[in-house]
Scaffold this motif. Structure first.
Motif, mmCIF file in Angstrom:
data_model
loop_
_atom_site.group_PDB
_atom_site.id
_atom_site.type_symbol
_atom_site.label_atom_id
_atom_site.label_comp_id
_atom_site.label_asym_id
_atom_site.label_seq_id
_atom_site.Cartn_x
_atom_site.Cartn_y
_atom_site.Cartn_z
ATOM 1 N N VAL A 90 0.860 -1.180 0.000
ATOM 2 C CA VAL A 90 0.000 0.000 0.000
ATOM 3 C C VAL A 90 0.900 1.236 0.000
ATOM 4 N N GLY A 91 0.787 2.010 -1.059
ATOM 5 C CA GLY A 91 1.698 3.137 -1.291
ATOM 6 C C GLY A 91 2.617 2.739 -2.427
ATOM 7 N N SER A 92 2.332 3.214 -3.642
ATOM 8 C CA SER A 92 3.050 2.712 -4.819
ATOM 9 C C SER A 92 3.896 3.790 -5.479
ATOM 10 N N GLY A 93 4.370 4.732 -4.687
ATOM 11 C CA GLY A 93 5.348 5.711 -5.179
ATOM 12 C C GLY A 93 6.700 5.029 -5.333
ATOM 13 N N ASN A 94 7.757 5.837 -5.352
ATOM 14 C CA ASN A 94 9.098 5.275 -5.557
ATOM 15 C C ASN A 94 9.446 4.200 -4.550
ATOM 16 N N LEU A 95 9.131 4.445 -3.273
ATOM 17 C CA LEU A 95 9.528 3.470 -2.253
ATOM 18 C C LEU A 95 8.750 2.166 -2.426
ATOM 19 N N GLY A 96 7.435 2.272 -2.659
ATOM 20 C CA GLY A 96 6.629 1.077 -2.896
ATOM 21 C C GLY A 96 7.136 0.305 -4.111
ATOM 22 N N VAL A 151 2.699 -4.332 3.180
ATOM 23 C CA VAL A 151 3.802 -3.379 3.228
ATOM 24 C C VAL A 151 3.206 -1.977 3.152
ATOM 25 N N ILE A 152 3.588 -1.109 4.079
ATOM 26 C CA ILE A 152 3.057 0.252 4.099
ATOM 27 C C ILE A 152 4.145 1.231 3.694
ATOM 28 N N THR A 153 3.975 1.787 2.493
ATOM 29 C CA THR A 153 4.944 2.756 1.975
ATOM 30 C C THR A 153 4.200 4.028 1.575
ATOM 31 N N THR A 154 3.204 4.363 2.385
ATOM 32 C CA THR A 154 2.439 5.598 2.195
ATOM 33 C C THR A 154 3.143 6.738 2.932
ATOM 34 N N GLY A 155 2.574 7.929 2.845
ATOM 35 C CA GLY A 155 3.013 9.016 3.706
ATOM 36 C C GLY A 155 2.531 8.791 5.142
ATOM 37 N N THR A 156 3.016 9.623 6.059
ATOM 38 C CA THR A 156 2.684 9.482 7.476
ATOM 39 C C THR A 156 1.182 9.513 7.725
ATOM 40 N N GLU A 157 0.474 10.447 7.060
ATOM 41 C CA GLU A 157 -0.936 10.678 7.336
ATOM 42 C C GLU A 157 -1.806 9.463 6.978
ATOM 43 N N SER A 158 -1.414 8.760 5.922
ATOM 44 C CA SER A 158 -2.237 7.649 5.442
ATOM 45 C C SER A 158 -1.860 6.321 6.069
ATOM 46 N N ALA A 159 -0.778 6.285 6.851
ATOM 47 C CA ALA A 159 -0.233 5.000 7.292
ATOM 48 C C ALA A 159 -1.203 4.228 8.190
ATOM 49 N N GLN A 160 -1.836 4.930 9.151
ATOM 50 C CA GLN A 160 -2.719 4.213 10.074
ATOM 51 C C GLN A 160 -3.948 3.669 9.355
ATOM 52 N N SER A 161 -4.496 4.445 8.419
ATOM 53 C CA SER A 161 -5.682 3.927 7.723
ATOM 54 C C SER A 161 -5.303 2.779 6.793
ATOM 55 N N ALA A 162 -4.109 2.824 6.220
ATOM 56 C CA ALA A 162 -3.620 1.682 5.433
ATOM 57 C C ALA A 162 -3.502 0.459 6.337
ATOM 58 N N ALA A 163 -2.943 0.663 7.533
ATOM 59 C CA ALA A 163 -2.780 -0.445 8.486
ATOM 60 C C ALA A 163 -4.139 -1.019 8.875
ATOM 61 N N ASP A 164 -5.093 -0.140 9.181
ATOM 62 C CA ASP A 164 -6.430 -0.585 9.599
ATOM 63 C C ASP A 164 -7.077 -1.452 8.520
ATOM 64 N N GLU A 165 -6.957 -0.996 7.290
ATOM 65 C CA GLU A 165 -7.571 -1.712 6.166
ATOM 66 C C GLU A 165 -6.896 -3.072 5.955
ATOM 67 N N LEU A 166 -5.569 -3.087 6.069
ATOM 68 C CA LEU A 166 -4.820 -4.345 5.898
ATOM 69 C C LEU A 166 -5.163 -5.329 7.013
ATOM 70 N N ALA A 180 5.600 6.560 11.171
ATOM 71 C CA ALA A 180 4.473 6.627 12.100
ATOM 72 C C ALA A 180 4.534 5.392 12.986
ATOM 73 N N ASP A 181 4.155 5.544 14.259
ATOM 74 C CA ASP A 181 4.072 4.376 15.125
ATOM 75 C C ASP A 181 2.638 3.886 15.101
ATOM 76 N N LEU A 182 2.415 2.768 14.444
ATOM 77 C CA LEU A 182 1.070 2.288 14.157
ATOM 78 C C LEU A 182 0.475 1.525 15.332
ATOM 79 N N LEU A 183 -0.829 1.616 15.463
ATOM 80 C CA LEU A 183 -1.567 0.815 16.442
ATOM 81 C C LEU A 183 -2.178 -0.377 15.723
#
Lengths: 213, 213
Positions: A90-96, A151-166, A180-183
């Motif tokens: 999740v997050g398909s920019g350069n890092l993804g 794999v989460i390679t989003t920006g900081t703001e989207s990381a938790q919602s990516a994690a929740d969905e995964l 980001a420190d994810l819950l």
């Protein structure tokens, strides 16, 4: 042999390094290595190495040392890299994209099943033989195609919602590159690659080295 | 205040995390935090936090706690991120490009000066406002344009020669993403991001969690 209970995090962090060095030795055609030689190579004391490996029953033989091929294989089994893992990114920019290529070149054990992003300019683009999908489709995708790792390679703001969905989609582990420190629930394994922490440590060591000149 | 001598590696590895949490608090408008609250947030014991920060003279005040803005700034000074660093990137594939973008979006403190690769199909391509140069030009480039940090995002086989060239060119630190343990002189700081070690730890935790089900 697969005894993963109650081993300290510090030991677990060292196991992949043991395996990496053993892989190197294997490729160089080395059959066995004494704990003393292994110690010099890897930079842990021989007693540390013995202690670490004793957590899993111990593998060395007095006067012989370690059988490189066997120890390499056993550590692989302990780690669990003797089976295959399906990955979604999740997050398909350069890092993804870099991670997708990295996994493709990794050899056996890992398959990138799908990639997602929120950005319309990325959705539909082809990377490492995959077409990037819209993040909105992640839930439906995972319902049909269970994956082991997100794999989460989003920006900081989207990381938790990516994690929740995964997590809602049933992945067993998250490999997080966002700062980001994810819950996540306790059943889900989480491994963070905090690039900025690593960079800041580097800066510290550079300055300490410059201080002493 | 800048006392970087004789602090253990474990403390140095934690400092960036302290700073990251303090940055978060700062952005949320929090002025001060007790060591107890900070402890709950960051997951270290209050006594660990006090001990860590005492290595640098200590910053807390009895009955007041820590001043967020001041502690954030002080840790930045200790780390050395209060000045600017010039970076060159060797290896300009997806990972190198991801790092270039990452550094560009990082804000103050870091400038990517140049990017290099050996692959003819990458040389000449434009990334993050820079044109990728041929690796053969790295030595000449560094002779004219000193850089602080060399980022290595090559494959395993090229990593040591990239490191040698960067060290010969006078960089003070290497940020290595290649799965290789590099040999560098003691004066050069080296920080490795071993992606496969991190991935293997994740796999271990996934399996431990599955074992217990």
């Amino acid at each position: 042999m697969k005894n993963r209970a109650r081993v300290s995090n510090a030991v677990i962090k060292r196991l992949p390094k043991y395996r990496r060095y053993l892989e190197d030795l294997k490729e160089k055609g080395v059959d066995r290595i004494s704990s003393g030689e292994f110690s010099k190579l890897i930079g842990y004391t021989a007693s540390q190495i013995r202690q670490d490996l004793n957590n899993f029953g111990g593998f060395g033989q007095q006067g012989y040392g370690y059988n490189v091929e066997s120890l390499h294989r056993q550590i692989g089994i302990i780690l669990g890299i003797d089976r295959d893992y399906g990955i979604v990114i999740v997050g398909s920019g350069n890092l993804g994209q870099a991670i997708a290529n990295y996994m493709r070149n990794y050899g056996a054990g890992f398959s990138v099943l799908a990639m997602f992003d929120v950005k319309p300019e990325l959705v539909g683009r082809r990377v490492s033989g995959l077409v990037i999908s819209d993040f909105g489709e992640l839930g439906a995708y995972l319902a049909k195609n269970p994956a082991d790792i997100g794999v989460i390679t989003t920006g900081t703001e989207s990381a938790q919602s990516a994690a929740d969905e995964l997590v809602a989609g049933g992945v067993n582990g998250l490999w997080n590159f966002a700062p980001a420190d994810l819950l996540v629930p306790g059943r889900v394994a989480l491994e963070n690659v905090h690039l900025s922490d690593s960079l800041h440590s580097l800066i510290y060591y550079i300055n300490r080295s410059l201080d002493s000149k």
